[in-house]
Write a protein that holds these residues in place. Structure first.
Motif, PDB file in Angstrom:
ATOM      1  N   PHE A 407      10.150   5.764  36.782  1.00 42.30           N
ATOM      2  CA  PHE A 407       9.388   5.013  35.787  1.00 42.30           C
ATOM      3  C   PHE A 407       8.973   5.871  34.590  1.00 42.30           C
ATOM      4  CE2 PHE A 407       8.956   2.923  39.833  1.00 42.30           C
ATOM      5  CZ  PHE A 407       9.229   1.603  39.504  1.00 42.30           C
ATOM      6  N   GLY A 408       9.650   6.997  34.443  1.00 42.11           N
ATOM      7  CA  GLY A 408       9.355   7.835  33.280  1.00 42.11           C
ATOM      8  C   GLY A 408       8.084   8.639  33.443  1.00 42.11           C
ATOM      9  N   LEU A 491       3.187   1.203  37.006  1.00 45.29           N
ATOM     10  CA  LEU A 491       4.542   1.739  36.939  1.00 45.29           C
ATOM     11  C   LEU A 491       5.387   0.956  35.935  1.00 45.29           C
ATOM     12  CD1 LEU A 491       5.316   2.559  40.675  1.00 45.29           C
ATOM     13  CD2 LEU A 491       4.599   4.088  38.850  1.00 45.29           C
ATOM     14  N   LYS A 495       6.984   2.385  32.537  1.00 48.47           N
ATOM     15  CA  LYS A 495       8.416   2.287  32.231  1.00 48.47           C
ATOM     16  C   LYS A 495       8.604   1.655  30.844  1.00 48.47           C
ATOM     17  CE  LYS A 495      12.752   2.582  33.171  1.00 48.47           C
ATOM     18  NZ  LYS A 495      13.332   3.915  33.353  1.00 48.47           N
ATOM     19  N   ARG A 498       7.590   4.098  28.163  1.00 38.43           N
ATOM     20  CA  ARG A 498       8.502   5.247  28.140  1.00 38.43           C
ATOM     21  C   ARG A 498       9.886   4.869  27.623  1.00 38.43           C
ATOM     22  NH1 ARG A 498       8.999   9.751  27.843  1.00 38.43           N
ATOM     23  NH2 ARG A 498       9.507  10.804  29.768  1.00 38.43           N
ATOM     24  N   SER A 499      10.216   3.562  27.635  1.00 36.69           N
ATOM     25  CA  SER A 499      11.520   3.200  27.067  1.00 36.69           C
ATOM     26  C   SER A 499      11.364   2.581  25.686  1.00 36.69           C
ATOM     27  CB  SER A 499      12.293   2.283  28.013  1.00 36.69           C
ATOM     28  OG  SER A 499      11.443   1.494  28.784  1.00 36.69           O
ATOM     29  N   SER A 506      12.687  13.153  30.789  1.00 33.19           N
ATOM     30  CA  SER A 506      11.648  13.563  31.728  1.00 33.19           C
ATOM     31  C   SER A 506      11.798  15.051  31.996  1.00 33.19           C
ATOM     32  CB  SER A 506      11.761  12.769  33.022  1.00 33.19           C
ATOM     33  OG  SER A 506      13.068  12.866  33.521  1.00 33.19           O
TER      34      SER A 506
END
Ligand code: GDP
Ligand code: MG
Length: 731
Positions: A407-408, A491, A495, A498-499, A506
């Motif tokens: 999940f980054g 989570l 994610k 982070r996207s 990471s």
């Protein structure tokens, strides 16, 4: 005879000693042993990395001791490393005491080498000598001291052995060495040495930052791609450009010919130097059995086993949760009694009226409700400290890394989540602060944005209240599902960010798993106390202020006299009816309740709550819920107590919620789906003010505001969906 009192002015400390070392080297233990209780904990100016200071008196000399953050290196990977480095450069302590674990000399000397390169006078403390002896290690301290050209003192921080000699050596050495320590120059191989020389020359020529750092060290940092130094350098324009060009060439060359970066080569040579020192019969292994390592390996075979490990982890964490609540109940009861006694006494002493209402409903109830959770928090922290000091928490991070990575996030994200309430009952404020251990700023940001989703100790009473009212048969299952849901949301949102907004690779999980140790009582108590104190401070300041504000908003403006008279008249009529006394009392109570409701609706808070109704109605929230939720933005603890007041039960504390939950359960405007919507909203919406401030300190105000808005919108969206789908399809 008379005794004259002599006043002596305290002189400023003559020597400043900085304690440095890898995490888990025993730094804190040694610091505590040296300073006892006389320490001062604060933050480094502008940065929320903990700063501990202590003053010790040694035969009339006053010595200031500073506990630097634990670091593996002096690069600019993490805030701790930067803080340590900047402290050394800016505040120039007279001497650094570097604490190393004698059983892991090779790894721990890596930091020492970097102090030498910075040209900082240093004394080496060989700590954990008891463990070393137990493992059959014999260390030639004298020879090590010769080879490193620095004093070496053996210590056992846990028992205080060697601490006095250490301090005395440090003071003595500080006096001799001030300003005449030359930085260590390590050879990094023919190729890099050549580049370093060229760069050093340029740096010296232009006196480029040489007032702060040794010239060769600056060159080295450029080669290591040190973001902070390069950022500083850029402010000086041309020279930096020149250096950057050289570095780029060198890097390309290294990558082409050796397939490694200069950074890796530099690390290799440093370890090479350490090895060449240690190889000169510094360490002799007496017994072939390495007991502690052995124990650790055996334990880890089970505890971090691919299959058994996670199951045990969940069991341990679940056990912690159980113990916290079952043991915590007892002292919580005491505190509750204490606060109701205080409230009763205040009611007796202060005449009825505004002042009494302020003191009892505003101050005592507000703060009391929060203080009631102190035992729970303390027990929780006690166990977390135990798991941390024993070395198990590192394993938790290690195991969760596999999942979090998807999940980054990072293995280190586990702790902030857990502290924030990932096992229920934490607090997002220390949770957000715990994100400091994350090296990558992006992973840190993603963690601190999502940690507040966890069911913190302040949200728990709300859930308990609603679960008790609408899901009586599934209490435990519901509480477990709420926790699970919080993790899933954290989570997924991680994610998502982070996207999108904080895209990026990471970072690898590098962390030595420390050997298992039996923690000391003193260590655990100090850790627990520090965390508990933070919580109490919050109750004493922010929550006190918020309680008073909310009390005022719910009290003013009072009902117009005419309406008050109307209720008074009704009361008189009720009292004069000829029914039984209990019935009469019931009637009066009913009138009082109605008056309370009307007055509340008339107050500022009531008006705000009412004006929000058209929107909040989509999720099934009425005006009273709105007041509680708005209050909850200031501090989640306020939700239940506000609810209580709003449902005109007066002083409702979380534990007396039975009656409140019964009241809500029987209120026709509530149903299972309103309750679910509210649970989800409370779980997700804006973090409380203190958390938002902590987030801003750890990242920036724009991120903190982003989280506030984003979380509220997300929470509301889900609440509306639950309420609408639920009521339309299932009712
Ligand atoms: P820090 O991370 O460097 O601050 O390390 P701590 O002071 O928290 O110590 C880590 C662990 O090592 C704790 O469980 C301590 O009790 C333990 N410890 C510290 N010093 C010694 C020592 O000299 N001998 C032994 N056997 N254990 C120690
Ligand atoms: Mg420590």
């Amino acid at each position: 005879m008379s005794t004259a009192v002599k006043w002596k002015l305290e002189e400023p400390p003559s020597t400043t000693i900085a304690l440095a070392g890898n995490p888990n080297s025993g730094k804190t233990t040694l610091f505590n042993a040296l300073t006892g209780a006389r320490q001062h904990v604060g933050n480094y100016p502008g940065i929320t990395v903990e700063r501990k200071e202590g003053i010790i008196n040694l035969k009339g000399t006053r010595v200031k001791l500073i506990d630097l953050p634990g670091t593996y290196s002096l690069s600019a990977y993490s805030q701790e490393e930067l803080v340590a480095r900047n402290f050394l450069v800016n505040e120039k302590p007279d001497i650094v005491v570097d604490i190393v674990d004698a059983t892991m000399l090779e790894r721990h000397l890596y930091l020492a080498i970097q102090f030498f390169e910075l040209g900082i006078p240093m004394v080496l403390a060989l700590n954990m000598m008891d463990d070393a002896k137990r493992q059959g290690l014999i260390i030639n301290t004298e020879k090590l001291s010769q080879l490193l050209n620095c004093p070496v003192v053996e210590t056992v921080a846990r028992s205080g052995q060697g601490k006095r000699e250490l301090i005395e050596t440090a003071i003595q050495h500080a006096k001799q060495d001030r300003n005449n320590q030359t930085p260590l120059e390590i050879s990094y191989g023919a190729e890099l040495d050549l580049v370093l020389d060229t760069m050093t020359e340029i740096i010296q020529q232009h006196q480029f930052m040489t007032d702060r750092y040794p010239a060769r060290w600056i060159a080295l940092k450029y080669l290591e791609d040190d973001a902070e130094i390069i950022r500083y350098g850029k402010l000086n324009g041309k020279v930096s450009e020149k250096l950057e060009a050289i570095v780029k060439n060198t890097k390309d060359h290294c990558l082409r010919t050796l397939k490694v970066s200069p950074e890796a080569i530099i690390a290799d040579y440093r370890y090479g130097l350490i090895n060449s020192i240690l190889k000169q019969n510094i360490i002799i292994q007496e017994k072939s059995r390495q007991e502690r390592i052995d124990v650790t390996t055996k334990l880890d075979a089970v505890l971090v086993n691919r299959f058994v490990g996670p199951i045990l982890m969940i069991a341990i964490l679940y056990g912690m949760f159980q113990i916290t609540f079952s043991v915590g109940e007892i002292p919580m009861g005491w505190l509750e009694n204490l606060f109701s006694w205080i409230a009763a006494t205040a009611t007796r002493l202060i005449p009825e009226g505004l002042l009494q209402s302020l003191v009892v409903s505003g101050i005592i109830d507000g703060v009391g409700g929060v203080m009631g959770f102190v035992p729970l928090i303390t027990i929780m922290f006690l166990m977390i400290s135990f798991l941390e000091d024993s070395g198990y928490m590192a394993r938790v991070a290690y195991m969760l890394d596999r999942v979090l990575r998807i999940f980054g996030l990072h293995g280190y994200s586990a702790m902030p989540f857990i502290i924030s309430g990932g096992i229920a009952g934490g607090c997002a404020v220390p949770g957000v602060m715990a994100t400091r251990t994350l090296r990558s700023p992006k992973e840190k940001l993603a963690t601190l944005l999502t940690a507040p989703f966890m069911p913190c100790g302040a949200k728990l009473p709300v859930f308990m209240l609603l679960v008790a009212a609408f899901f009586t048969e599934y209490k435990a299952q519901m509480m477990f599902s709420i926790t699970l849901f919080a993790w899933i949301m954290a989570l997924l949102v991680a994610k998502l960010v982070r996207s999108t907004v904080i895209k990026g690779k990471s970072t690898p999980f590098i962390m030595e798993l420390p050997p298992y140790r039996l923690p000391t009582l003193q260590g655990i108590f100090i850790h627990t106390w520090e965390r508990t104190w933070q919580y109490i401070k919050k109750a004493g300041t922010v929550i006190l202020a918020v309680s008073i504000l909310l009390w005022a908003a719910m009290t003013f403006p009072g009902l117009p006299e005419q309406q008050q008279n109307q209720f008074e008249k009704e009361r008189q009529i009720a009292l004069n009816t000829t029914t039984a006394a209990t019935e009469r009392q019931q009637m009066v109570n009913e009138i009082n309740n109605r008056e309370g409701q009307t007055a509340l609706r008339h107050s500022i808070a009531g008006r705000i709550g009412t004006s929000l109704e058209p929107v909040s109605g989509l999720a099934g929230f009425d005006w009273r819920t709105n007041i509680a939720l708005v209050g909850g933005f200031a501090a989640k603890e306020v939700i239940v107590s506000t609810f209580g007041t709003a449902y005109s039960l007066g002083d409702v504390d979380p534990e007396a919620a039975d009656t409140l939950s019964a009241r809500i359960a029987s209120d026709p405007s509530w149903n299972k789906f309103t309750a679910l919507a509210m649970i989800v909203f409370v779980l997700l919406y804006a973090p409380c003010v203190v958390t938002v401030i902590a987030m801003a300190k750890e990242s920036s105000w724009s991120w903190a505001i982003f989280a506030t808005v984003f979380n509220t919108v997300l929470g509301f969206g889900m609440a509306v969906a639950i309420y609408q789908i639920g009521t339309n399809l299932f009712m």
